[in-house]
Enzyme design. Sequence first.
Site, PDB file in Angstrom:
ATOM      1  N   ASP A  15      31.241 185.923  25.699  1.00  0.00           N
ATOM      2  CA  ASP A  15      30.921 185.828  24.274  1.00  0.00           C
ATOM      3  C   ASP A  15      29.532 185.259  23.983  1.00  0.00           C
ATOM      4  O   ASP A  15      29.368 184.470  23.048  1.00  0.00           O
ATOM      5  CB  ASP A  15      31.987 184.992  23.544  1.00  0.00           C
ATOM      6  CG  ASP A  15      33.294 185.743  23.388  1.00  0.00           C
ATOM      7  OD1 ASP A  15      33.299 186.978  23.542  1.00  0.00           O
ATOM      8  OD2 ASP A  15      34.324 185.093  23.105  1.00  0.00           O
ATOM      9  N   LYS A  39      35.827 189.938  29.783  1.00  0.00           N
ATOM     10  CA  LYS A  39      36.216 190.466  28.468  1.00  0.00           C
ATOM     11  C   LYS A  39      34.960 190.573  27.598  1.00  0.00           C
ATOM     12  O   LYS A  39      34.196 189.622  27.470  1.00  0.00           O
ATOM     13  CB  LYS A  39      37.236 189.529  27.817  1.00  0.00           C
ATOM     14  CG  LYS A  39      37.796 190.030  26.489  1.00  0.00           C
ATOM     15  CD  LYS A  39      38.968 189.178  26.013  1.00  0.00           C
ATOM     16  CE  LYS A  39      38.539 187.941  25.276  1.00  0.00           C
ATOM     17  NZ  LYS A  39      37.959 188.167  23.942  1.00  0.00           N
ATOM     18  N   LYS A  69      39.846 194.987  19.682  1.00  0.00           N
ATOM     19  CA  LYS A  69      40.869 194.747  18.640  1.00  0.00           C
ATOM     20  C   LYS A  69      41.030 196.020  17.802  1.00  0.00           C
ATOM     21  O   LYS A  69      40.943 196.008  16.572  1.00  0.00           O
ATOM     22  CB  LYS A  69      40.477 193.580  17.728  1.00  0.00           C
ATOM     23  CG  LYS A  69      40.340 192.241  18.411  1.00  0.00           C
ATOM     24  CD  LYS A  69      41.659 191.521  18.604  1.00  0.00           C
ATOM     25  CE  LYS A  69      41.497 190.054  19.013  1.00  0.00           C
ATOM     26  NZ  LYS A  69      40.511 189.766  20.056  1.00  0.00           N
ATOM     27  N   PRO A 174      44.515 183.683  24.852  1.00  0.00           N
ATOM     28  CA  PRO A 174      43.305 183.026  24.368  1.00  0.00           C
ATOM     29  C   PRO A 174      43.661 181.696  23.698  1.00  0.00           C
ATOM     30  O   PRO A 174      44.831 181.447  23.410  1.00  0.00           O
ATOM     31  CB  PRO A 174      42.792 184.007  23.311  1.00  0.00           C
ATOM     32  CG  PRO A 174      44.040 184.616  22.749  1.00  0.00           C
ATOM     33  CD  PRO A 174      45.066 184.625  23.874  1.00  0.00           C
ATOM     34  N   GLY A 175      42.632 180.904  23.454  1.00  0.00           N
ATOM     35  CA  GLY A 175      42.827 179.661  22.698  1.00  0.00           C
ATOM     36  C   GLY A 175      42.694 178.405  23.536  1.00  0.00           C
ATOM     37  O   GLY A 175      42.968 177.302  23.076  1.00  0.00           O
ATOM     38  N   GLN A 179      39.827 176.122  21.042  1.00  0.00           N
ATOM     39  CA  GLN A 179      40.824 176.290  19.991  1.00  0.00           C
ATOM     40  C   GLN A 179      42.032 175.362  20.142  1.00  0.00           C
ATOM     41  O   GLN A 179      42.985 175.443  19.385  1.00  0.00           O
ATOM     42  CB  GLN A 179      41.275 177.755  19.905  1.00  0.00           C
ATOM     43  CG  GLN A 179      40.196 178.652  19.306  1.00  0.00           C
ATOM     44  CD  GLN A 179      40.607 180.122  19.355  1.00  0.00           C
ATOM     45  OE1 GLN A 179      41.441 180.573  18.608  1.00  0.00           O
ATOM     46  NE2 GLN A 179      40.024 180.865  20.282  1.00  0.00           N
ATOM     47  N   GLY A 180      41.980 174.487  21.136  1.00  0.00           N
ATOM     48  CA  GLY A 180      42.976 173.417  21.163  1.00  0.00           C
ATOM     49  C   GLY A 180      43.994 173.403  22.290  1.00  0.00           C
ATOM     50  O   GLY A 180      44.578 172.362  22.568  1.00  0.00           O
TER      51      GLY A 180
END
Lengths: 220, 220
Positions: A15, A39, A69, A174-175, A179-180
């Site tokens: 990314d 990815k 997506k 993901p995440g 993201q925690g």
Amino acid sequence: MSIIEKKRGIVIALDVTDVDSAVELARQLCDLEGNFVFKIGRPLEMQRGYKVISEIKKVSRIPVVYDGKIADIPYISSRIAQIAYEAGADAVIVHGFVGRDVIESILELNRGDVIVVMSMTHPGASQYINPIAKQLVETVNTLGVDGVVLPATKPEIIASVAPVLRENIYIMSPGIKVQGAKVGDAIRAGADYEITGRAIYGASDPKKAAEELYKEILEV
Amino acid sequence: MSIIEKKRGIVIALDVTDVDSAVELARQLCDLEGNFVFKIGRPLEMQRGYKVISEIKKVSRIPVVYDGKIADIPYISSRIAQIAYEAGADAVIVHGFVGRDVIESILELNRGDVIVVMSMTHPGASQYINPIAKQLVETVNTLGVDGVVLPATKPEIIASVAPVLRENIYIMSPGIKVQGAKVGDAIRAGADYEITGRAIYGASDPKKAAEELYKEILEV
């Protein structure tokens, strides 16, 4: 037969915003030891179109997922997937929400893995997407998709879906970190791959960071 | 203030596969008389990335919609939209099913129109997407989006949503001709724009075809 294996691994989200950095990163990571997948998301793809996929594919033997997506009508969705596969993608990501015929239109291309988003990490996903995750199980099981995406931030969803998925469907989550979710949370709940980006490309030594993460998930 | 006006018009989907043909088509159509909008989909965008938007924008004063069917987490969705706006898009299309925070992340950019997909034309849309169209009304009304997408093939959905939408939100409807709806069906049900591609770019005289279609919807 799926291209990406159903076993523990790390999906590295490339990314970064510019293509040269992404290609350089892929090159640095090309001889990683372990089970890794790259990815490519849309913000990166949009820099040069499908050529971004080809350029990254060229510098490494690591499988590449186009995280498009995809969420269009079947005719357009299969064209998007076709372009990605022809550019070198080993797998494409499509939304389950758009319905069975969209997923089928991509499976019919028979060009690579098809991965279905069943549930997402952001708060708004609780409105319409996450409530249908269980309903999507029958769809992905009967259609014969290769993988699914389930959020590491919601291990209870992974834990409820994993046992009822057809046995050869891999789960990517993901995440992690930003993201925690903690490294290992998704694997513990039943996922096969944890998806991580910044923790690797933001590290001073991305290769070392990737190998350490991989070691960590093997030890879960 | 929306860039695209809420009044009857035609959205021309530039769904040709190569960029040169799309730019040439946009050039041929640059002096159309009437209310027209161009729509660029992902199969075309993926040929060269955001530059496709810039190149089409350069040859015409007609507003351009990036039909990215954006459906990612807020952070990524707003990046996709930002890239499209910076390239020259006047509007971007985002899915409503991904939830309120995704739409908000794009509205916060404040760079152009935001159009929300509420419902789709393909059979699989009846599984999960179309049932939530009515629930999305409150979201689009309170967030202040500029436009919505509703299928011409399902005029009953347009007819039920149009009267309860905030008055300045425009409605664009795909599905004319190839997908089965007749010219004027969507307008009669309450839409502002009918989206058509092949009927224009496939015509021997695309400009004449576009102007005739426009005349036809004005007469509904």
